[in-house]
Scaffold this motif. Sequence first.
Motif: not given
Length: 331
Positions: A130, A132, A149-150, A201
């Motif tokens: 991801t 951000w 987005r997750l 991550n």
Amino acid sequence: MYRQVNVGTEDSYLQLIVWRDNPNEDLRYYRLKKSHPLASSAIKDFYVGDVMTGSNSLKEAVKIKDDLKTLLQSAGFNLRKWCANHERLLSSIPSKYREVKLSVDDSKDEGVKTLGLTWNPKLDHFRITTIWNEPTEVTKRTVLSDTSRLFDPLGFVNPAITLAKIFLQELWSLKLDWDEAIPMGLHTRWLQFRQELADLNRIRIPRYLETKNATVSLHAFSDASERAYGVVIYLRSVNNHGDIKVTLLCSKSRMAPLKTITLPRLELCAATFWARLTDRVTKILNMDIGSIHYWTDSQIVLAWTQSRPSLFHTFVANRISSIQLRVNKYI
């Protein structure tokens, strides 16, 4: 085109080919046979345009790759973006058809993305990736966007996603407009949570399941709270040397409805969830599973599932029936 679709042996007579070269000959009947049994089996591992498959032996994996390539090329489908965790599997694949910027000899923690996950072929693990950026504002719209987005189809980071959904449910209960600024307390909470999401991550999940020459069992856990309920499934294997390995397979969760439901009923919903998910996982794994264990800390649910559904009202009775239908066939 339809003849490329794998049909079970018991149904193959429904697609017979009737043929003769001239009107004076007797009719001849042909039944379709699978010319590439390994590839035909791997076809079920396709999801949209991606295929993820493998084998416990390199020899069989090479055979699957060759047969799959031949089978699909015969219909005009050329597979691209090949990626594997052994160089021999890629030796016959032209570089233009391989996944670029990726090598099985590369020790860097880089990978290929598929179905929302990143797979590192050298280290052979999955991870969530991801990125951000600093938000310019926090509204119900941006929170929903960040939550979407997750994407985690196997539920490796489901607890984090559940927290995001709980937060979104709180915003929904406030009846805010989509672009209206949220209250300062929630604003601070979300920015803190969003900052912590960067740690996702760092999570690594091994891909390989230790099932060869091992005794395999599934363990499904369910739990519930007043905000959400969920289930997680682990695979436990014991090899010939007595070595034990436990691997996270998947997890799923759902939000509790805004309408108040008693905790025992939510625990029952979670148990229904785990019965359904375990049944589906067992079919997908398609392997010899020695035993399946269902775990819950709710004594009420345990008592319900051992009772006759007809003794209860519809809500409880339907879920007891669903659990017993799926669990009893493995007992």
